[in-house]
Scaffold this motif. Structure first.
Motif, PDB file in Angstrom:
ATOM      1  N   LYS A  50       0.829  -1.209   0.000  1.00  0.00           N
ATOM      2  CA  LYS A  50       0.000   0.000   0.000  1.00  0.00           C
ATOM      3  C   LYS A  50       0.864   1.261   0.000  1.00  0.00           C
ATOM      4  O   LYS A  50       0.579   2.224  -0.712  1.00  0.00           O
ATOM      5  N   VAL A  51       1.913   1.259   0.815  1.00  0.00           N
ATOM      6  CA  VAL A  51       2.818   2.415   0.887  1.00  0.00           C
ATOM      7  C   VAL A  51       3.473   2.649  -0.473  1.00  0.00           C
ATOM      8  O   VAL A  51       3.525   3.780  -0.967  1.00  0.00           O
ATOM      9  N   ASN A  52       3.945   1.588  -1.110  1.00  0.00           N
ATOM     10  CA  ASN A  52       4.601   1.729  -2.417  1.00  0.00           C
ATOM     11  C   ASN A  52       3.652   2.291  -3.473  1.00  0.00           C
ATOM     12  O   ASN A  52       4.061   3.118  -4.295  1.00  0.00           O
ATOM     13  N   VAL A  53       2.398   1.875  -3.458  1.00  0.00           N
ATOM     14  CA  VAL A  53       1.424   2.400  -4.415  1.00  0.00           C
ATOM     15  C   VAL A  53       1.245   3.904  -4.209  1.00  0.00           C
ATOM     16  O   VAL A  53       1.299   4.690  -5.162  1.00  0.00           O
ATOM     17  N   LEU A  54       1.048   4.320  -2.951  1.00  0.00           N
ATOM     18  CA  LEU A  54       0.852   5.756  -2.702  1.00  0.00           C
ATOM     19  C   LEU A  54       2.101   6.572  -3.017  1.00  0.00           C
ATOM     20  O   LEU A  54       2.002   7.715  -3.465  1.00  0.00           O
ATOM     21  N   MET A  55       3.283   6.008  -2.795  1.00  0.00           N
ATOM     22  CA  MET A  55       4.511   6.731  -3.113  1.00  0.00           C
ATOM     23  C   MET A  55       4.585   7.033  -4.611  1.00  0.00           C
ATOM     24  O   MET A  55       5.124   8.076  -5.006  1.00  0.00           O
ATOM     25  N   ASN A  56       4.022   6.169  -5.439  1.00  0.00           N
ATOM     26  CA  ASN A  56       3.982   6.424  -6.883  1.00  0.00           C
ATOM     27  C   ASN A  56       3.069   7.593  -7.237  1.00  0.00           C
ATOM     28  O   ASN A  56       3.126   8.101  -8.352  1.00  0.00           O
ATOM     29  N   TYR A  57       2.215   8.017  -6.302  1.00  0.00           N
ATOM     30  CA  TYR A  57       1.306   9.148  -6.511  1.00  0.00           C
ATOM     31  C   TYR A  57       1.719  10.374  -5.705  1.00  0.00           C
ATOM     32  O   TYR A  57       0.897  11.243  -5.430  1.00  0.00           O
ATOM     33  N   GLY A  58       2.970  10.439  -5.303  1.00  0.00           N
ATOM     34  CA  GLY A  58       3.489  11.630  -4.641  1.00  0.00           C
ATOM     35  C   GLY A  58       3.377  11.656  -3.126  1.00  0.00           C
ATOM     36  O   GLY A  58       3.699  12.655  -2.501  1.00  0.00           O
ATOM     37  N   TRP A  59       2.905  10.575  -2.517  1.00  0.00           N
ATOM     38  CA  TRP A  59       2.809  10.501  -1.058  1.00  0.00           C
ATOM     39  C   TRP A  59       4.157  10.068  -0.484  1.00  0.00           C
ATOM     40  O   TRP A  59       4.902   9.336  -1.128  1.00  0.00           O
ATOM     41  N   SER A  60       4.454  10.510   0.750  1.00  0.00           N
ATOM     42  CA  SER A  60       5.685  10.128   1.449  1.00  0.00           C
ATOM     43  C   SER A  60       5.351   9.614   2.843  1.00  0.00           C
ATOM     44  O   SER A  60       4.463  10.163   3.507  1.00  0.00           O
ATOM     45  N   PRO A  61       6.071   8.588   3.306  1.00  0.00           N
ATOM     46  CA  PRO A  61       5.865   8.127   4.683  1.00  0.00           C
ATOM     47  C   PRO A  61       6.272   9.219   5.666  1.00  0.00           C
ATOM     48  O   PRO A  61       7.225   9.961   5.429  1.00  0.00           O
ATOM     49  N   GLU A  62       5.552   9.338   6.739  1.00  0.00           N
ATOM     50  CA  GLU A  62       5.843  10.310   7.798  1.00  0.00           C
ATOM     51  C   GLU A  62       6.031   9.517   9.081  1.00  0.00           C
ATOM     52  O   GLU A  62       5.096   8.891   9.577  1.00  0.00           O
ATOM     53  N   GLY A  63       7.232   9.526   9.616  1.00  0.00           N
ATOM     54  CA  GLY A  63       7.500   8.739  10.811  1.00  0.00           C
ATOM     55  C   GLY A  63       7.657   7.270  10.470  1.00  0.00           C
ATOM     56  O   GLY A  63       7.765   6.888   9.313  1.00  0.00           O
ATOM     57  N   MET A 117       1.021   8.721   6.049  1.00  0.00           N
ATOM     58  CA  MET A 117       1.520   9.210   4.768  1.00  0.00           C
ATOM     59  C   MET A 117       1.115  10.675   4.616  1.00  0.00           C
ATOM     60  O   MET A 117       0.039  11.080   5.064  1.00  0.00           O
ATOM     61  N   ILE A 118       1.981  11.481   3.994  1.00  0.00           N
ATOM     62  CA  ILE A 118       1.667  12.879   3.710  1.00  0.00           C
ATOM     63  C   ILE A 118       1.986  13.190   2.252  1.00  0.00           C
ATOM     64  O   ILE A 118       2.771  12.491   1.610  1.00  0.00           O
ATOM     65  N   ARG A 119       1.347  14.252   1.771  1.00  0.00           N
ATOM     66  CA  ARG A 119       1.623  14.729   0.415  1.00  0.00           C
ATOM     67  C   ARG A 119       1.324  16.215   0.383  1.00  0.00           C
ATOM     68  O   ARG A 119       0.338  16.677   0.942  1.00  0.00           O
TER      69      ARG A 119
END
Length: 70
Positions: free
Chosen positions: A19-32, A48-50
């Motif tokens: 799930k994290v990898n999918v969102l990272m492809n859309y500009g999201w970054s893990p926070e903490g 996640m933040i963006r």
């Protein structure tokens, strides 16, 4: 710029990573860091933040609306 915030949750670490990898492809970054909740059943969570740009749009009635573009 505006910050969007989302918390992902999954029953396994592998599913959360997907799930994290999918969102990272859309500009999201893990926070903490990732957390594990073992209260009832094991759940893995990740915040996640963006950053998104706010665009003001005026409609035909003269009202302004704010759109988020990421």
């Amino acid at each position: 710029m505006n910050k969007q915030y989302k918390v992902l949750s999954a029953p396994s670490q592998e599913e959360l990573v997907n799930k994290v990898n999918v969102l990272m492809n859309y500009g999201w970054s893990p926070e903490g860091g990732m957390t594990i909740d073992e209260a009832k059943t094991e759940r893995y969570t990740q915040t996640m933040i963006r950053m998104v740009e706010a665009i003001k749009v005026e409609n035909s009635s003269g009202n302004n609306k704010q759109l988020l573009h990421g």
